[in-house]
Scaffold this active site. Structure first.
Site, mmCIF file in Angstrom:
data_model
loop_
_atom_site.group_PDB
_atom_site.id
_atom_site.type_symbol
_atom_site.label_atom_id
_atom_site.label_comp_id
_atom_site.label_asym_id
_atom_site.label_seq_id
_atom_site.Cartn_x
_atom_site.Cartn_y
_atom_site.Cartn_z
ATOM 1 C CE1 TYR A 130 2.490 17.510 3.152
ATOM 2 C CE2 TYR A 130 0.731 16.747 1.701
ATOM 3 C CZ TYR A 130 1.180 17.104 2.961
ATOM 4 O OH TYR A 130 0.325 17.063 4.024
ATOM 5 C CG HIS A 180 -4.476 13.003 2.050
ATOM 6 N ND1 HIS A 180 -3.546 14.018 1.858
ATOM 7 C CD2 HIS A 180 -3.916 11.872 1.585
ATOM 8 C CE1 HIS A 180 -2.455 13.503 1.301
ATOM 9 N NE2 HIS A 180 -2.654 12.213 1.123
ATOM 10 C CG HIS A 209 -5.061 13.576 8.244
ATOM 11 N ND1 HIS A 209 -6.029 12.926 7.509
ATOM 12 C CD2 HIS A 209 -4.210 14.128 7.326
ATOM 13 C CE1 HIS A 209 -5.771 13.070 6.219
ATOM 14 N NE2 HIS A 209 -4.677 13.798 6.070
#
Ligand code: Q9C
Ligand code: ZN
Length: 334
Positions: A318, A192, A154
């Site tokens: 996670y 993502h 990111h």
């Protein structure tokens, strides 16, 4: 297979993040790194390549910010972690910013990535691990892995976000280019979209970026990763986005990855970098795909079948209790 990790990657430990209007415990924990290490036999310490490969991708002002932000924060009388609250979205231009709050907004894309006294050190060593895995592959290994925590995809050339500070995949891709590999492909299979990696290579034809991810219509990072984003200028056609809906299982994910691998094969790269996120796992607490532990071995077998020299870098994931076995499953496929 050689695996790289440095214990200094554990140091970065923000207390909390802003999530849906409230502060909650930070999801990208040091325990994630311990779980990644527990999932593999043994890791090697990386070689220190210095800051030059980082500065080959990231803006010098941004790197200076990462290194000094926490001290500036303390000097302003603050405690806790650095977090921005104002972003120059509609007035983004060259300004000589000095106030920590102005800098925190200028150099970030979200409010879910607090910066601590240790963020630079941990991100630096996460990047050295990636560069050391690249070295192994450049020296002739078919595949090598870096346990990159904190993750990177990111982070853009001049912004942090999404738990990322330095973009390890981009730094490794640029280092490979600088080592003489004419074309490099990045396959991003984190849940993502890797907006930072896409941005960095958006207008470049020498690095192909292909991503399979949750549809940004429903998921972070919302503004990137839509199917119509294909790159620009010399980079037109060397960005490929394959968004998938909530509930996606291995069949659809594997098919999308095959589409990405076909495009990568046509690009004919000399090296493949895999941004591997285990947040596509069915038990992930912040994501909504439904892959199973054994599915990761199948994805890796499909990647290995390309025959490309491959550097694996970890990104998200996670479900800490399952993270080690998910990584182990993936690596077993090589
Ligand atoms: N409500 C990686 O997997 N979530 N990053 C913000 C705010 C950020 C994930 C939620 C998710 C970032 C590397
Ligand atoms: Zn992710």
């Amino acid at each position: 297979m050689r695996l790289f990790f440095d214990p200094r990657q554990l140091d970065h430990a923000p207390a909390q993040e802003l999530h849906n209007g409230a502060f909650v415990p930070y999801a990208e924990t040091p325990a994630r790194a311990q779980a990644l290490c527990a999932g593999v036999h043994a890791t090697e310490s990386p070689t220190d390549h210095g800051e030059a490969p980082i500065l080959a991708v990231h803006d010098a002002g941004y790197v200076a910010y990462l290194k000094t932000a926490y001290d500036r924060w303390l000097a302003a009388g603050r405690s806790g972690d650095v977090m921005g609250y104002i972003w120059p979205v509609v007035r983004r231009r060259a300004l000589d910013l000095t106030r920590i709050d102005a800098l925190a907004g200028r150099y970030s894309m979200d409010s879910s990535t607090p910066l601590t006294a240790d963020s630079w050190t941990s991100a630096y060593w996460s990047t050295q691990s990636a560069l050391s895995a690249l070295d192994a592959v450049l020296a002739g290994d078919r595949v090598a892995t870096a346990l990159c925590r904190p993750p990177g995809h990111h982070a853009g050339a001049d912004y942090l976000g999404g738990y990322c500070f330095i973009n390890q995949a981009a730094v490794a891709a640029q280092a490979a280019r600088d080592a003489g590999i004419a074309r490099v492909a990045i396959l991003d299979i984190d849940y993502h979209h890797g907006n930072g990696t896409q941005d960095i290579f958006w207008d470049r034809g020498d690095v192909f970026y292909a991503s399979v991810h949750a549809d940004p219509a429903t998921d972070f990072p919302f503004y990137w990763g839509h199917a119509d984003e294909v790159g620009e200028g010399a980079g037109e056609g060397t960005t490929l986005n394959l968004p998938l809906p909530h509930g996606t299982t291995i069949a659809a994910f594997r098919a999308a990855q095959a589409t990405a691998l076909d495009a990568i094969a046509r690009f004919d790269p000399g090296l493949l970098i895999v941004s591997f996120g285990a947040d596509t796992f069915e038990g992930d607490p912040i994501a909504n795909f439904a892959l199973k532990t054994s599915d990761y071995a199948m994805l890796a077998r499909d990647i290995a079948a390309t025959g490309l020299p491959t550097v694996v870098l970890t990104e998200g994931g996670y479900a800490v209790d399952n993270l080690g076995e998910n990584l182990a499953s993936f690596l077993s496929g090589f």
